[in-house]
Design a protein around this motif. Structure first.
Motif, mmCIF file in Angstrom:
data_model
loop_
_atom_site.group_PDB
_atom_site.id
_atom_site.type_symbol
_atom_site.label_atom_id
_atom_site.label_comp_id
_atom_site.label_asym_id
_atom_site.label_seq_id
_atom_site.Cartn_x
_atom_site.Cartn_y
_atom_site.Cartn_z
ATOM 1 N N ASP A 72 48.434 25.038 40.216
ATOM 2 C CA ASP A 72 49.580 25.320 41.532
ATOM 3 C C ASP A 72 49.270 25.384 42.913
ATOM 4 O O ASP A 72 47.654 25.094 42.757
ATOM 5 C CB ASP A 72 49.472 27.117 40.737
ATOM 6 C CG ASP A 72 50.006 27.745 42.396
ATOM 7 O OD1 ASP A 72 51.795 27.788 41.949
ATOM 8 O OD2 ASP A 72 49.882 28.473 42.807
ATOM 9 N N TYR A 73 49.361 24.654 43.747
ATOM 10 C CA TYR A 73 49.427 25.082 44.693
ATOM 11 C C TYR A 73 48.395 25.669 45.288
ATOM 12 O O TYR A 73 47.511 25.411 46.212
ATOM 13 C CB TYR A 73 51.047 23.917 45.584
ATOM 14 C CG TYR A 73 50.960 22.352 44.641
ATOM 15 C CD1 TYR A 73 50.383 21.766 45.117
ATOM 16 C CD2 TYR A 73 53.087 22.227 45.604
ATOM 17 C CE1 TYR A 73 51.135 20.585 44.456
ATOM 18 C CE2 TYR A 73 53.016 20.896 45.267
ATOM 19 C CZ TYR A 73 52.431 20.452 44.370
ATOM 20 O OH TYR A 73 52.452 18.516 44.401
ATOM 21 N N TYR A 74 49.218 26.727 45.857
ATOM 22 C CA TYR A 74 48.224 27.614 46.395
ATOM 23 C C TYR A 74 46.989 28.261 45.280
ATOM 24 O O TYR A 74 46.185 28.487 46.483
ATOM 25 C CB TYR A 74 49.103 29.223 45.756
ATOM 26 C CG TYR A 74 50.852 29.180 46.646
ATOM 27 C CD1 TYR A 74 49.898 29.316 48.027
ATOM 28 C CD2 TYR A 74 52.033 28.845 46.202
ATOM 29 C CE1 TYR A 74 51.628 29.479 48.906
ATOM 30 C CE2 TYR A 74 52.899 28.883 46.313
ATOM 31 C CZ TYR A 74 52.962 29.147 47.648
ATOM 32 O OH TYR A 74 54.012 29.211 49.319
ATOM 33 N N GLU A 75 46.771 28.004 44.441
ATOM 34 C CA GLU A 75 46.252 27.825 43.407
ATOM 35 C C GLU A 75 44.301 26.425 43.910
ATOM 36 O O GLU A 75 43.717 26.975 43.972
ATOM 37 C CB GLU A 75 45.409 27.787 42.215
ATOM 38 C CG GLU A 75 44.369 27.975 41.583
ATOM 39 C CD GLU A 75 44.403 27.446 40.224
ATOM 40 O OE1 GLU A 75 43.509 27.728 39.071
ATOM 41 O OE2 GLU A 75 46.051 27.307 38.920
ATOM 42 N N VAL A 76 45.106 25.593 44.387
ATOM 43 C CA VAL A 76 44.349 24.778 44.173
ATOM 44 C C VAL A 76 44.097 24.397 46.434
ATOM 45 O O VAL A 76 42.373 24.651 46.115
ATOM 46 C CB VAL A 76 45.429 22.969 45.174
ATOM 47 C CG1 VAL A 76 44.703 22.396 45.528
ATOM 48 C CG2 VAL A 76 46.209 22.844 43.127
ATOM 49 N N LEU A 77 44.640 25.389 46.612
ATOM 50 C CA LEU A 77 43.812 25.382 48.153
ATOM 51 C C LEU A 77 43.377 26.997 47.938
ATOM 52 O O LEU A 77 42.366 27.357 49.608
ATOM 53 C CB LEU A 77 45.448 25.335 48.735
ATOM 54 C CG LEU A 77 46.075 24.560 48.976
ATOM 55 C CD1 LEU A 77 46.821 24.002 50.835
ATOM 56 C CD2 LEU A 77 45.161 23.014 49.963
ATOM 57 N N GLY A 78 43.344 27.682 47.351
ATOM 58 C CA GLY A 78 42.722 28.832 46.938
ATOM 59 C C GLY A 78 43.718 29.854 48.335
ATOM 60 O O GLY A 78 42.089 31.003 48.657
ATOM 61 N N VAL A 79 44.629 30.137 48.154
ATOM 62 C CA VAL A 79 45.536 30.980 49.145
ATOM 63 C C VAL A 79 46.574 31.664 48.368
ATOM 64 O O VAL A 79 46.491 31.320 47.769
ATOM 65 C CB VAL A 79 45.610 30.402 50.472
ATOM 66 C CG1 VAL A 79 45.065 28.835 51.294
ATOM 67 C CG2 VAL A 79 47.090 29.548 50.483
ATOM 68 N N PRO A 80 47.238 33.243 48.966
ATOM 69 C CA PRO A 80 47.777 33.631 48.176
ATOM 70 C C PRO A 80 49.149 32.687 48.597
ATOM 71 O O PRO A 80 49.701 32.390 49.042
ATOM 72 C CB PRO A 80 47.619 34.952 49.526
ATOM 73 C CG PRO A 80 47.359 35.202 50.432
ATOM 74 C CD PRO A 80 45.949 33.755 50.022
ATOM 75 N N LYS A 81 50.298 33.770 47.595
ATOM 76 C CA LYS A 81 51.859 32.855 48.176
ATOM 77 C C LYS A 81 52.383 33.684 49.608
ATOM 78 O O LYS A 81 53.470 32.328 49.744
ATOM 79 C CB LYS A 81 52.699 33.186 46.713
ATOM 80 C CG LYS A 81 51.763 32.498 45.974
ATOM 81 C CD LYS A 81 53.185 32.640 44.355
ATOM 82 C CE LYS A 81 52.782 32.190 43.277
ATOM 83 N NZ LYS A 81 53.905 31.777 42.037
ATOM 84 N N ASP A 82 51.307 34.623 49.959
ATOM 85 C CA ASP A 82 51.921 34.733 51.354
ATOM 86 C C ASP A 82 51.452 34.273 52.430
ATOM 87 O O ASP A 82 51.917 35.157 53.622
ATOM 88 C CB ASP A 82 52.285 36.321 51.215
ATOM 89 C CG ASP A 82 51.408 37.071 51.113
ATOM 90 O OD1 ASP A 82 50.175 36.410 51.143
ATOM 91 O OD2 ASP A 82 51.181 38.652 51.395
ATOM 92 N N ALA A 83 50.543 33.319 52.506
ATOM 93 C CA ALA A 83 49.839 32.636 53.016
ATOM 94 C C ALA A 83 50.438 32.668 54.495
ATOM 95 O O ALA A 83 50.943 31.411 54.093
ATOM 96 C CB ALA A 83 48.250 31.775 52.922
ATOM 97 N N ASP A 84 49.896 32.365 55.913
ATOM 98 C CA ASP A 84 50.460 31.860 57.063
ATOM 99 C C ASP A 84 49.975 30.594 56.879
ATOM 100 O O ASP A 84 49.460 29.913 56.075
ATOM 101 C CB ASP A 84 50.720 32.874 57.360
ATOM 102 C CG ASP A 84 48.853 33.093 58.294
ATOM 103 O OD1 ASP A 84 48.081 32.845 58.013
ATOM 104 O OD2 ASP A 84 48.848 33.725 59.263
#
Length: 391
Positions: free
Chosen positions: A7-19
């Motif tokens: 998952d791309y959000y998992e790759v970057l280590g950010v939540p799905k609502d990240a700005d």
């Protein structure tokens, strides 16, 4: 079977609502950590860098992010949503990597409209350094010192232009007047442009055609000057005093640098300094220790009288409040002075003194009577003595 993408959000280590700012910050950290130029030959780092770059390429684009949130990876594989496919290798990375490559290489992505590094505007001159020696007392209470130093001043012949009178400057042929030169290196994403200060014109964009005979084209002449340095009370060894705009001249009309004067404090054999406190020893006689009385103590303020209590033992420590070092930030605040008394054993006694001391001992316990000593005790080095050497 193809390897499943994370998952791309998992790759970057950010939540799905990240700005956007959070996503960009997360990618920058990963890009710096896994960039192939920083990890040559490391295939695992290269793979992680590609993975993070692909994730950022999607999540930093509002349209692609919306499609990914709806359809996942299928949005870029010709699947659901009819996105038409996502080709990572053919993307334009100009909006993604321009500032990141500036951090890496001091330059920009070649051919991608990246930002330029540096400019040929006004720049502050370099700082100069010098040193001055002062006494322990001067360090405590401050002083004024004079320092001889060589400084550069604008040349009176050319008024600081560096040109022979009647001539001028021309555009630098090496950098074309930009004050910068560009070199290219190959990186993982193609050609990287490294922007550096032009060595020919030193960033000014201009060169002198006919140098001034007095300053040889530099625009400055060196002169020996005497400068007054105010040493603040409470300064410690190794600290420096900054004198504004007494350093090297600026470039392109920039301000002068500063003069940093390092202070070297000569040690005082009577005192030991620890931050704002002072430590010293004071010798007292056996009679003063036993009977008490007034003693004279050396302090940074001069000699002070102190009443020793009767029965003072050697090693006794006292504190003289407010007799230490002034604070360098507030001279009204001072440390303390700690004094350790050392009882001096008399030597070379006269016959009368020995007789008096023997009588004193008899009055205070007869410690000198041999009969009070253990009967089987032997003198060191006698026949009954044994010496054991530790191995």
């Amino acid at each position: 079977m193809a390897e499943e993408k994370r998952d791309y959000y998992e790759v970057l280590g950010v939540p799905k609502d990240a700005d956007d700012a959070t996503i960009k910050s997360a990618y920058r950290k990963l890009a710096k950590k896994y960039h192939p130029d920083m990890n040559p030959g490391d295939k695992e780092a290269e793979a992680k860098f590609k993975e993070a770059s692909e994730a950022y390429a999607v999540l930093s684009d509002h349209d692609k992010r919306a499609k990914y949130d709806q359809f996942g990876h299928a949005a870029f594989e010709g699947g659901a949503g009819g996105a038409g496919g996502f080709d990572f290798s053919n993307m334009d990375f100009s909006d993604i990597f321009s500032d990141i490559f500036g951090d890496f290489f001091g330059g920009s992505m070649g051919g991608m409209g990246g930002r330029r590094a540096g400019n040929n505007g006004p720049m502050k001159g370099q700082n100069l350094r010098a040193s001055v020696n002062i006494s322990f007392h001067d360090a405590c209470f401050g002083c004024e010192k004079e320092l001889d130093i060589v400084l550069k001043d604008p040349c009176p012949t050319c008024n600081g232009t560096g040109c022979r009178p009647g001539t001028g400057k021309k555009k630098c042929p090496r950098c074309g007047g930009r004050g910068q030169t560009v070199t290219q290196t190959q990186s993982f994403f193609g050609t990287v442009q490294n922007v550096t200060t032009c060595p020919e014109c030193h960033g000014t964009g201009e060169i002198v055609e006919s140098p001034c005979p007095d300053c040889h084209g530099t625009g400055f002449v060196a002169k020996k000057k005497r400068i007054s340095v105010s040493i603040p009370a409470g300064i410690d060894n190794g600290q420096a005093v900054r004198i504004r705009e007494k350093g090297e001249p600026g470039v392109n009309g920039g301000p002068r640098g500063d003069l940093l004067v390092e202070v070297r404090v000569k040690a005082d054999p009577r005192f030991i300094r620890q931050d704002m406190d002072v430590y010293s020893e004071c010798p007292i006689s056996f009679a003063q220790a036993a009977l008490g009385g007034e003693v004279i103590i050396d302090t940074v303020d001069g000699q002070v009288a102190y009443d020793v209590k009767p029965g003072t033992q050697t090693g006794t420590k006292i504190r003289l409040r407010g007799k230490g070092i002034p604070s360098i930030r507030n001279s009204n605040t001072r440390g303390d002075h700690y004094v350790t008394f050392k009882v001096q054993v008399p030597t070379n006694l006269s016959a009368d003194a020995k007789k008096a001391l023997t009588e004193f001992d008899a009055l205070t316990g007869n410690s000198l009577k041999s009969g009070d000593a253990p009967k089987k005790a032997s003198k060191p080095g006698g026949k009954k003595s044994k010496i054991f050497n530790k191995k």
